[in-house]
Design a protein around this motif. Structure first.
Motif, PDB file in Angstrom:
ATOM      1  N   ILE A   1       0.867  -1.171   0.000  1.00  0.00           N
ATOM      2  CA  ILE A   1       0.000   0.000   0.000  1.00  0.00           C
ATOM      3  C   ILE A   1       0.911   1.229   0.000  1.00  0.00           C
ATOM      4  CG2 ILE A   1      -1.763   1.315   1.227  1.00  0.00           C
ATOM      5  CD1 ILE A   1      -2.722  -1.266   2.480  1.00  0.00           C
ATOM      6  N   VAL A   2       0.714   2.123  -0.967  1.00  0.00           N
ATOM      7  CA  VAL A   2       1.504   3.345  -1.067  1.00  0.00           C
ATOM      8  C   VAL A   2       0.579   4.512  -0.728  1.00  0.00           C
ATOM      9  CG1 VAL A   2       3.015   4.722  -2.522  1.00  0.00           C
ATOM     10  CG2 VAL A   2       2.835   2.251  -2.908  1.00  0.00           C
ATOM     11  N   VAL A   3       0.986   5.340   0.231  1.00  0.00           N
ATOM     12  CA  VAL A   3       0.132   6.410   0.742  1.00  0.00           C
ATOM     13  C   VAL A   3       0.922   7.713   0.794  1.00  0.00           C
ATOM     14  CG1 VAL A   3      -1.234   7.213   2.698  1.00  0.00           C
ATOM     15  CG2 VAL A   3      -1.182   4.785   2.152  1.00  0.00           C
ATOM     16  N   SER A   4       0.284   8.823   0.361  1.00  0.00           N
ATOM     17  CA  SER A   4       0.902  10.140   0.542  1.00  0.00           C
ATOM     18  C   SER A   4       0.324  10.796   1.785  1.00  0.00           C
ATOM     19  CB  SER A   4       0.665  11.030  -0.688  1.00  0.00           C
ATOM     20  OG  SER A   4      -0.711  11.354  -0.831  1.00  0.00           O
ATOM     21  N   HIS A   5       1.196  11.427   2.581  1.00  0.00           N
ATOM     22  CA  HIS A   5       0.798  12.117   3.816  1.00  0.00           C
ATOM     23  C   HIS A   5       0.948  13.618   3.598  1.00  0.00           C
ATOM     24  CE1 HIS A   5       0.848   8.299   6.051  1.00  0.00           C
ATOM     25  NE2 HIS A   5       1.946   8.046   5.387  1.00  0.00           N
ATOM     26  N   TYR A   6      -0.183  14.307   3.493  1.00  0.00           N
ATOM     27  CA  TYR A   6      -0.193  15.720   3.103  1.00  0.00           C
ATOM     28  C   TYR A   6       0.578  16.601   4.081  1.00  0.00           C
ATOM     29  CZ  TYR A   6      -2.193  20.127   1.407  1.00  0.00           C
ATOM     30  OH  TYR A   6      -2.363  21.397   0.901  1.00  0.00           O
ATOM     31  N   LEU A   7       0.287  16.468   5.381  1.00  0.00           N
ATOM     32  CA  LEU A   7       0.911  17.347   6.372  1.00  0.00           C
ATOM     33  C   LEU A   7       2.262  16.834   6.852  1.00  0.00           C
ATOM     34  CD1 LEU A   7      -2.088  18.531   8.586  1.00  0.00           C
ATOM     35  CD2 LEU A   7      -0.927  19.732   6.737  1.00  0.00           C
ATOM     36  N   GLU A   8       2.561  15.562   6.617  1.00  0.00           N
ATOM     37  CA  GLU A   8       3.867  15.029   7.014  1.00  0.00           C
ATOM     38  C   GLU A   8       4.864  15.069   5.866  1.00  0.00           C
ATOM     39  OE1 GLU A   8       3.649  11.297   9.047  1.00  0.00           O
ATOM     40  OE2 GLU A   8       2.988  12.306  10.870  1.00  0.00           O
ATOM     41  N   HIS A   9       4.420  15.570   4.699  1.00  0.00           N
ATOM     42  CA  HIS A   9       5.317  15.854   3.577  1.00  0.00           C
ATOM     43  C   HIS A   9       6.091  14.615   3.121  1.00  0.00           C
ATOM     44  CE1 HIS A   9       4.489  19.756   5.350  1.00  0.00           C
ATOM     45  NE2 HIS A   9       5.161  19.410   6.426  1.00  0.00           N
ATOM     46  N   LYS A  10       5.418  13.497   2.999  1.00  0.00           N
ATOM     47  CA  LYS A  10       6.135  12.286   2.622  1.00  0.00           C
ATOM     48  C   LYS A  10       5.188  11.275   1.987  1.00  0.00           C
ATOM     49  CE  LYS A  10       5.477  10.004   7.125  1.00  0.00           C
ATOM     50  NZ  LYS A  10       6.148   9.456   8.311  1.00  0.00           N
ATOM     51  N   VAL A  11       5.774  10.240   1.404  1.00  0.00           N
ATOM     52  CA  VAL A  11       5.045   9.080   0.901  1.00  0.00           C
ATOM     53  C   VAL A  11       5.549   7.864   1.658  1.00  0.00           C
ATOM     54  CG1 VAL A  11       4.732   7.547  -1.087  1.00  0.00           C
ATOM     55  CG2 VAL A  11       4.609  10.022  -1.395  1.00  0.00           C
ATOM     56  N   SER A  12       4.630   7.019   2.115  1.00  0.00           N
ATOM     57  CA  SER A  12       5.001   5.810   2.847  1.00  0.00           C
ATOM     58  C   SER A  12       4.617   4.571   2.058  1.00  0.00           C
ATOM     59  CB  SER A  12       4.319   5.765   4.220  1.00  0.00           C
ATOM     60  OG  SER A  12       4.796   6.791   5.057  1.00  0.00           O
ATOM     61  N   VAL A  13       5.448   3.550   2.168  1.00  0.00           N
ATOM     62  CA  VAL A  13       5.183   2.264   1.527  1.00  0.00           C
ATOM     63  C   VAL A  13       5.001   1.223   2.619  1.00  0.00           C
ATOM     64  CG1 VAL A  13       6.036   0.518  -0.076  1.00  0.00           C
ATOM     65  CG2 VAL A  13       6.534   2.938  -0.491  1.00  0.00           C
ATOM     66  N   PHE A  14       3.839   0.556   2.610  1.00  0.00           N
ATOM     67  CA  PHE A  14       3.514  -0.455   3.612  1.00  0.00           C
ATOM     68  C   PHE A  14       3.411  -1.827   2.945  1.00  0.00           C
ATOM     69  CE2 PHE A  14       1.721   3.532   5.019  1.00  0.00           C
ATOM     70  CZ  PHE A  14       1.945   3.569   6.387  1.00  0.00           C
ATOM     71  N   THR A  15       3.754  -2.876   3.689  1.00  0.00           N
ATOM     72  CA  THR A  15       3.420  -4.231   3.265  1.00  0.00           C
ATOM     73  C   THR A  15       2.261  -4.724   4.115  1.00  0.00           C
ATOM     74  OG1 THR A  15       5.082  -5.157   4.768  1.00  0.00           O
ATOM     75  CG2 THR A  15       5.725  -4.810   2.467  1.00  0.00           C
ATOM     76  N   VAL A  16       1.435  -5.564   3.524  1.00  0.00           N
ATOM     77  CA  VAL A  16       0.234  -6.059   4.197  1.00  0.00           C
ATOM     78  C   VAL A  16       0.221  -7.581   4.143  1.00  0.00           C
ATOM     79  CG1 VAL A  16      -2.281  -6.043   4.242  1.00  0.00           C
ATOM     80  CG2 VAL A  16      -1.037  -4.013   3.506  1.00  0.00           C
ATOM     81  N   THR A  17       0.009  -8.205   5.273  1.00  0.00           N
ATOM     82  CA  THR A  17      -0.229  -9.643   5.324  1.00  0.00           C
ATOM     83  C   THR A  17      -1.549  -9.878   6.045  1.00  0.00           C
ATOM     84  OG1 THR A  17       1.065  -9.813   7.371  1.00  0.00           O
ATOM     85  CG2 THR A  17       2.212 -10.263   5.305  1.00  0.00           C
ATOM     86  N   GLY A  18      -2.271 -10.903   5.610  1.00  0.00           N
ATOM     87  CA  GLY A  18      -3.595 -11.154   6.170  1.00  0.00           C
ATOM     88  C   GLY A  18      -4.671 -10.576   5.267  1.00  0.00           C
ATOM     89  N   ASN A  19      -5.920 -10.842   5.619  1.00  0.00           N
ATOM     90  CA  ASN A  19      -7.063 -10.429   4.807  1.00  0.00           C
ATOM     91  C   ASN A  19      -7.583  -9.074   5.265  1.00  0.00           C
ATOM     92  OD1 ASN A  19      -9.405 -10.160   3.365  1.00  0.00           O
ATOM     93  ND2 ASN A  19     -10.248 -12.161   3.911  1.00  0.00           N
TER      94      ASN A  19
END
Length: 316
Positions: A290-308
């Protein structure tokens, strides 16, 4: 610059952005013993704490000031991030590549990459912008005409290259050909403030600001309406497809900022809290990303997901 980006894929870069590693964050399903683990791998583009307002361009070349929409090029190797006055381009690992700037790019919001073109909506110019190897073109300014917008937000493309743009205040979806020629309008002023749109197979999924989701066929026929329970106080901002019946949504206002899972059969679940998340993408791989942009934290984060992600969804 498109050719430069293509050539870059076979090269390495010495310039990289700061990464911030954090501990695992786990969401536990209440109805069973299965855990859904959402692990932040890394973040990139971290900018200054003071946001960039119009007319101020003091932020660093490789950082982010106020990121919104994000898109990933075919092959999942290059990330495009809408930022103030520019489009920032990174590798999937967070290494900075280049900035795309132009007089037409002032306050970009939504973005999509289709073939050799980058498509961007600009909320200040009220326009749809197409960037290719040879030219930058845009629709005309604010208005209700065929090539005009009042408040363009999210956008997406179908397999034939047609472009779908959510015109929020005008309560409609505008459809264009791959050459930026007007095709048709969905909703015709009757949609509840659409903020984002995604095309899945033969359906157009429209995320509405009034906490509902509309489903249209590619021919423009309304097929389904999903109303989200009114006790949800948060407003949604972006939607991304997990599979033809399941989606992830981001919220940007209300009592909390959440990553939310939604099934088109009418089930929803808050996955976890994320600081003012805007743009969101889901990338199925060995470990889903999951790739998410954080407007007020001025960054993009990349997450891995396991499970449903949808195991604990409940009826609306």
């Amino acid at each position: 610059f498109i050719n430069f980006l293509k050539n870059f894929q076979n090269k390495t870069t010495a310039l990289s952005c700061s990464r911030m590693f954090t501990k695992n964050l786990i969401y536990e399903a209440e109805s069973d013993q299965e855990e859904v683990e959402i692990k932040r791998n890394y973040s990139f583009g971290r900018g200054e704490k003071q946001r960039c307002w119009f007319g101020k361009k003091s932020f660093s070349k490789h950082t982010l000031a106020a990121p919104t929409g994000i898109a990933i090029q075919s092959g999942k190797t290059i990330v495009y991030v809408c930022d103030q006055y520019r489009i920032q381009v990174y590798t999937m690992d967070g290494d900075f590549i280049t900035s795309i700037t132009h007089e037409y790019i002032i306050s970009p919001w939504g973005i999509a990459v289709e073939s050799d073109a980058i498509l961007v909506t600009d909320t200040q110019l009220c326009a749809l912008i197409m960037i290719t190897d040879y030219r930058v073109i845009k629709t005309s300014g604010p208005g209700v005409g065929k090539l005009e917008f009042i408040s363009p937000r999210g956008l997406d493309c179908d397999k034939n290259g047609n472009i779908y743009v959510a015109d929020t205040t005008a309560k409609r979806i505008r459809v264009f050909t791959s050459q930026l020629e007007f095709s048709k309008t969905l909703g015709k002023g009757k949609l509840g403030n659409p903020v984002d749109v995604t095309v899945v197979r033969n359906s157009i999924i429209i995320l509405l600001q009034d906490k509902s989701v509309s489903v249209y066929s590619l021919t423009g026929v309304r097929q389904k309406e999903i109303y989200i329970n009114q006790k949800w106080k948060e407003e949604f901002s972006f939607i991304t497809c997990v599979n033809p019946n399941s989606f992830l949504l981001s919220t940007h206002s209300g009592p909390g900022h959440y990553l939310v899972s939604l099934n088109l059969n009418g089930k929803i679940c808050k996955i976890r809290t994320l600081p003012l998340c805007h743009g969101i993408l889901y990338l199925p791989q060995d470990q889903s990303l999951i790739v998410v942009s954080h407007y007020l934290e001025h960054k993009v984060s990349v997450f891995t997901v396991t499970g449903n992600l949808f195991r604990n969804n409940r009826k609306l």
